[in-house]
Motif scaffolding. Structure first.
Motif, PDB file in Angstrom:
ATOM      1  N   SER A 195       0.823  -1.213   0.000  1.00 51.80           N
ATOM      2  CA  SER A 195       0.000   0.000   0.000  1.00 51.80           C
ATOM      3  C   SER A 195       0.857   1.264   0.000  1.00 51.80           C
ATOM      4  O   SER A 195       0.347   2.348   0.260  1.00 51.80           O
ATOM      5  CB  SER A 195      -0.930   0.004   1.210  1.00 51.80           C
ATOM      6  N   LEU A 196       2.139   1.127  -0.291  1.00 52.01           N
ATOM      7  CA  LEU A 196       3.045   2.272  -0.292  1.00 52.01           C
ATOM      8  C   LEU A 196       3.516   2.610  -1.704  1.00 52.01           C
ATOM      9  O   LEU A 196       3.791   1.723  -2.514  1.00 52.01           O
ATOM     10  CB  LEU A 196       4.264   1.995   0.588  1.00 52.01           C
ATOM     11  N   TYR A 197       3.635   3.896  -1.955  1.00 57.80           N
ATOM     12  CA  TYR A 197       4.166   4.394  -3.224  1.00 57.80           C
ATOM     13  C   TYR A 197       5.531   5.010  -2.973  1.00 57.80           C
ATOM     14  O   TYR A 197       5.676   5.901  -2.127  1.00 57.80           O
ATOM     15  CB  TYR A 197       3.232   5.457  -3.821  1.00 57.80           C
ATOM     16  N   PHE A 198       6.519   4.516  -3.685  1.00 58.65           N
ATOM     17  CA  PHE A 198       7.874   5.051  -3.642  1.00 58.65           C
ATOM     18  C   PHE A 198       8.020   5.913  -4.894  1.00 58.65           C
ATOM     19  O   PHE A 198       7.939   5.395  -6.012  1.00 58.65           O
ATOM     20  CB  PHE A 198       8.894   3.913  -3.629  1.00 58.65           C
ATOM     21  N   ILE A 199       8.222   7.204  -4.697  1.00 62.79           N
ATOM     22  CA  ILE A 199       8.159   8.175  -5.788  1.00 62.79           C
ATOM     23  C   ILE A 199       9.463   8.962  -5.832  1.00 62.79           C
ATOM     24  O   ILE A 199       9.895   9.524  -4.819  1.00 62.79           O
ATOM     25  CB  ILE A 199       6.974   9.136  -5.585  1.00 62.79           C
ATOM     26  N   VAL A 200      10.079   9.012  -7.026  1.00 67.25           N
ATOM     27  CA  VAL A 200      11.339   9.725  -7.189  1.00 67.25           C
ATOM     28  C   VAL A 200      11.191  10.731  -8.326  1.00 67.25           C
ATOM     29  O   VAL A 200      10.779  10.374  -9.430  1.00 67.25           O
ATOM     30  CB  VAL A 200      12.498   8.748  -7.500  1.00 67.25           C
ATOM     31  N   GLY A 201      11.522  11.978  -8.046  1.00 66.13           N
ATOM     32  CA  GLY A 201      11.528  13.021  -9.063  1.00 66.13           C
ATOM     33  C   GLY A 201      12.952  13.249  -9.541  1.00 66.13           C
ATOM     34  O   GLY A 201      13.868  13.394  -8.723  1.00 66.13           O
ATOM     35  N   VAL A 202      13.146  13.241 -10.852  1.00 65.31           N
ATOM     36  CA  VAL A 202      14.484  13.387 -11.429  1.00 65.31           C
ATOM     37  C   VAL A 202      14.451  14.407 -12.565  1.00 65.31           C
ATOM     38  O   VAL A 202      13.392  14.776 -13.057  1.00 65.31           O
ATOM     39  CB  VAL A 202      15.017  12.033 -11.961  1.00 65.31           C
ATOM     40  N   ASP A 203      15.639  14.818 -12.995  1.00 66.03           N
ATOM     41  CA  ASP A 203      15.711  15.670 -14.180  1.00 66.03           C
ATOM     42  C   ASP A 203      15.690  14.784 -15.423  1.00 66.03           C
ATOM     43  O   ASP A 203      15.695  13.552 -15.328  1.00 66.03           O
ATOM     44  CB  ASP A 203      16.925  16.591 -14.140  1.00 66.03           C
ATOM     45  N   ASN A 204      15.680  15.389 -16.580  1.00 61.76           N
ATOM     46  CA  ASN A 204      15.527  14.636 -17.827  1.00 61.76           C
ATOM     47  C   ASN A 204      16.732  13.776 -18.202  1.00 61.76           C
ATOM     48  O   ASN A 204      16.620  12.924 -19.071  1.00 61.76           O
ATOM     49  CB  ASN A 204      15.193  15.589 -18.977  1.00 61.76           C
ATOM     50  N   SER A 205      17.869  13.971 -17.542  1.00 60.48           N
ATOM     51  CA  SER A 205      19.058  13.189 -17.887  1.00 60.48           C
ATOM     52  C   SER A 205      19.099  11.829 -17.190  1.00 60.48           C
ATOM     53  O   SER A 205      19.924  10.989 -17.536  1.00 60.48           O
ATOM     54  CB  SER A 205      20.327  13.970 -17.532  1.00 60.48           C
TER      55      SER A 205
END
Length: 135
Positions: free
Chosen positions: A64-74
């Motif tokens: 029930s957990l979401y692991f979310i990573v925000g990155v740049d386009n590279s």
């Protein structure tokens, strides 16, 4: 480069947030809520990548957990999915004091937005060493 790492439950509550770029503290809740809403609303047949402003957002759901990573386009999406998977495996292995260890393990894997270690064994060796010195 990694910009942020979020861990949220299905209801959208943040369980962990770590930022590797300066995002004003007062803007974070709105950004987090929108990103989590987008991730939670997607179904299992859709890919695990979305665009959000100038970020690529890569996420993976475990239980029930979401692991979310925000990155740049590279950044490579598959490498980030592997990072998330390794992080989850390490958390599973060292589940005692999970919140403290979650931050500690994430800091061992990512430094200043860059992946610095992905070896499960190396990270677990360091976590175990730190656990022994805490006693």
């Amino acid at each position: 480069m990694i910009k942020f790492f979020l861990l949220a439950n299905r209801q959208g509550q943040i369980r962990l947030s770590q930022y590797y770029e300066n995002i004003p503290f007062e803007q974070r809740p709105a950004i987090e809520a929108e990103i989590i809403r987008k991730c939670v609303s997607r179904n299992a047949s859709q890919c695990s990548y979305i665009e959000y402003h100038s970020y690529k957002v890569i996420y993976r759901k475990y239980s029930s957990l979401y692991f979310i990573v925000g990155v740049d386009n590279s950044e490579n999406e598959l490498a980030i999915l592997e990072l998330i998977h390794n992080y989850v495996e390490i958390l599973d292995t060292s589940f005692e004091q999970v919140v403290y260890k979650a931050h500690f393990i994430l800091d061992e894997m990512i430094s200043n937005g860059n992946i610095v270690e992905i070896s499960k064994n190396a990270i677990l060796d360091y976590v175990n060493l730190m656990t022994l010195t805490d006693r």
